[in-house]
Each structure stands twice: as structure tokens, then as C-alpha cells.
Design a protein around this motif. Structure first.
Motif, PDB file in Angstrom:
ATOM      1  N   ALA A 135       0.794  -1.208  -0.147  1.00  0.00           N
ATOM      2  CA  ALA A 135       0.070   0.067  -0.015  1.00  0.00           C
ATOM      3  C   ALA A 135       0.928   1.241  -0.049  1.00  0.00           C
ATOM      4  CB  ALA A 135      -0.903   0.103   1.263  1.00  0.00           C
ATOM      5  N   CYS A 136       1.882   1.220   0.898  1.00  0.00           N
ATOM      6  CA  CYS A 136       2.992   2.473   0.731  1.00  0.00           C
ATOM      7  C   CYS A 136       3.504   2.654  -0.514  1.00  0.00           C
ATOM      8  CB  CYS A 136       3.796   2.276   1.864  1.00  0.00           C
ATOM      9  SG  CYS A 136       3.105   2.499   3.492  1.00  0.00           S
ATOM     10  N   ALA A 137       4.010   1.222  -1.054  1.00  0.00           N
ATOM     11  CA  ALA A 137       4.612   1.486  -2.264  1.00  0.00           C
ATOM     12  C   ALA A 137       3.787   2.177  -3.421  1.00  0.00           C
ATOM     13  CB  ALA A 137       5.137   0.221  -2.515  1.00  0.00           C
ATOM     14  N   GLY A 138       2.416   1.702  -3.375  1.00  0.00           N
ATOM     15  CA  GLY A 138       1.582   2.265  -4.252  1.00  0.00           C
ATOM     16  C   GLY A 138       1.064   3.689  -4.025  1.00  0.00           C
ATOM     17  N   LEU A 139       1.297   4.208  -2.748  1.00  0.00           N
ATOM     18  CA  LEU A 139       1.042   5.566  -2.531  1.00  0.00           C
ATOM     19  C   LEU A 139       2.240   6.382  -3.025  1.00  0.00           C
ATOM     20  CD1 LEU A 139      -0.853   5.397   0.788  1.00  0.00           C
ATOM     21  CD2 LEU A 139      -1.865   5.846  -1.359  1.00  0.00           C
ATOM     22  N   GLY A 144       0.086   7.236  -8.829  1.00  0.00           N
ATOM     23  CA  GLY A 144      -0.661   6.812  -7.747  1.00  0.00           C
ATOM     24  C   GLY A 144      -0.524   5.107  -7.916  1.00  0.00           C
ATOM     25  N   PRO A 145      -1.434   4.468  -6.971  1.00  0.00           N
ATOM     26  CA  PRO A 145      -1.410   3.046  -6.800  1.00  0.00           C
ATOM     27  C   PRO A 145      -1.812   2.080  -8.217  1.00  0.00           C
ATOM     28  CG  PRO A 145      -2.856   3.921  -4.914  1.00  0.00           C
ATOM     29  CD  PRO A 145      -2.652   5.107  -6.119  1.00  0.00           C
ATOM     30  N   ALA A 151      -3.600  -5.187  -6.292  1.00  0.00           N
ATOM     31  CA  ALA A 151      -3.905  -6.715  -6.152  1.00  0.00           C
ATOM     32  C   ALA A 151      -3.026  -7.490  -5.259  1.00  0.00           C
ATOM     33  CB  ALA A 151      -3.569  -7.424  -7.626  1.00  0.00           C
ATOM     34  N   PHE A 152      -1.697  -7.079  -5.122  1.00  0.00           N
ATOM     35  CA  PHE A 152      -0.925  -7.558  -4.148  1.00  0.00           C
ATOM     36  C   PHE A 152      -1.325  -7.092  -2.542  1.00  0.00           C
ATOM     37  CE2 PHE A 152       2.616  -8.284  -7.135  1.00  0.00           C
ATOM     38  CZ  PHE A 152       2.809  -9.515  -6.921  1.00  0.00           C
ATOM     39  N   CYS A 153      -1.957  -5.978  -2.552  1.00  0.00           N
ATOM     40  CA  CYS A 153      -2.655  -5.814  -1.018  1.00  0.00           C
ATOM     41  C   CYS A 153      -3.730  -6.472  -0.918  1.00  0.00           C
ATOM     42  CB  CYS A 153      -2.980  -4.455  -1.067  1.00  0.00           C
ATOM     43  SG  CYS A 153      -1.894  -2.821  -0.889  1.00  0.00           S
ATOM     44  N   GLN A 154      -4.527  -7.015  -1.945  1.00  0.00           N
ATOM     45  CA  GLN A 154      -5.618  -7.841  -1.621  1.00  0.00           C
ATOM     46  C   GLN A 154      -5.246  -9.296  -1.363  1.00  0.00           C
ATOM     47  OE1 GLN A 154      -7.567  -7.700  -5.591  1.00  0.00           O
ATOM     48  NE2 GLN A 154      -9.459  -6.959  -4.485  1.00  0.00           N
TER      49      GLN A 154
END
Length: 180
Positions: A135-139, A144-145, A151-154
Motif C-alpha cells: 500500500a505504501c509502495a503504491g502511494l 498513484g497506486p 492486487a498484491f494488497c488484496q
């Protein structure tokens, strides 16, 4: 204590709900991994469907684990030796210095769970750390994410839910190790 020793202690309905939770977690993780690995910068209709399957699997998994944990009663503690503090409280109640009010609500949280049950809690925390990392990497990304980070967060959240709720369910029936 292994899972084969804890499993028979669960109610049959709770076992079926746990199996449904694990199966839907596995399906959701597989769908999430497929989206994370096979998708490009944009989601095709098939990948969008797989991401929806992953989200629905997460909902089914969480609902089945929560229901199983709610339906499973806490195991009764066998006759265990009293700790010093329990002995002092009972002596004080006996002598009338404190009232026995609320004694039926006292729970013993002093013991440790078997290593097998504790491993599910550790696994849940590790999966949560992975979800936070993605999530942090996407932010941090300028655009943006990405589809992959979502998908990896899911996937990691499904793993955390499955491990955490399995811990919650097994902790209700697993005997605790107490120190004398």
C-alpha cells in the motif's frame, strides 16, 4: 499441539465454515496473484473479473471465519492449579474483605497458546506487514497506486484475514500452557 489435535475440538459447523473460509481465501489469493502478475498497466475485462472474484472471495472468507468464531464456544478450563493472585483473591473473598461481585465473568488469560496456534497470529502480522508495504509502495508512485500494488494488497490482506481468523478460532479451543 498440532492442527490434527485441535481440529476435533471444533464444532462440525465451525469446521465447515473454516474450510469454506480457507477455500475462498485460496481462490481469492489465486485470483489476486493472477491479476498482479498477468495484468499490464490497464486491466482487461478478464482481469477486472478476476479482481472482482478476489474481492468477493475476501468477503466470503471473512464472513465464514467470523461466523465460525462466533459460533464456537470457548473451551472450559480443566482443573488447573491456582496462581498466587487467584488464591489471594479467593482468600480475601472468603474473609469478606472484598465482594465476590462479577466472579462469573472472570476469564483466565494468563496461559500461553501452543506454538501451532501462535504461528497463525505471527503469520497474520507478517501478511499485514506485506499489505502495508504494498500500500505504501503504491502511494509513493507518481501515478498513484498501480493495479499490481492493489492486487498484491488484496492477496496479503486475504492471507492476514485467513491467518488471523484461524488464530481466533483455534484460540477458543486450544488448551493453554500455564506456569505454576
Amino acid at each position: 499441539m498440532t492442527m490434527s489435535e485441535v481440529w476435533p475440538l471444533l464444532r462440525p459447523l465451525c469446521r465447515k465454515l473454516a474450510l469454506l473460509g480457507w477455500a475462498s481465501s485460496a481462490a481469492g489469493m489465486a485470483a489476486g496473484l493472477a491479476v498482479a502478475i498477468a495484468s499490464g498497466t490497464r486491466l482487461s475485462p478478464m482481469m477486472s473479473t478476476l479482481q472482482l472474484v478476489a474481492a468477493l472471495s475476501m468477503a466470503v472468507s471473512v464472513a465464514s471465519f467470523v461466523t465460525a468464531a462466533a459460533l464456537q464456544p470457548r473451551a472450559r478450563s480443566q482443573s488447573q492449579p491456582q496462581s498466587r493472585s487467584q488464591a489471594r483473591v479467593q482468600a480475601a473473598v472468603k474473609h469478606g474483605s472484598i465482594a465476590p461481585q462479577g466472579r462469573e465473568l472472570q476469564l483466565d488469560y494468563g496461559g500461553e497458546f501452543p506454538a501451532t496456534v501462535q504461528a497463525f497470529l505471527l503469520g497474520s502480522l507478517a501478511f499485514l506487514a506485506g499489505a502495508v508495504a504494498f500500500a505504501c509502495a503504491g502511494l509513493v508512485l507518481q501515478s498513484g497506486p498501480s493495479v499490481q500494488s492493489v492486487a498484491f494488497c488484496q492477496v496479503f490482506l486475504l492471507g492476514a484475514a485467513a491467518s488471523g481468523f484461524t488464530f481466533m478460532l483455534f484460540s477458543k479451543v486450544a488448551p493453554r500452557h500455564t506456569e505454576p
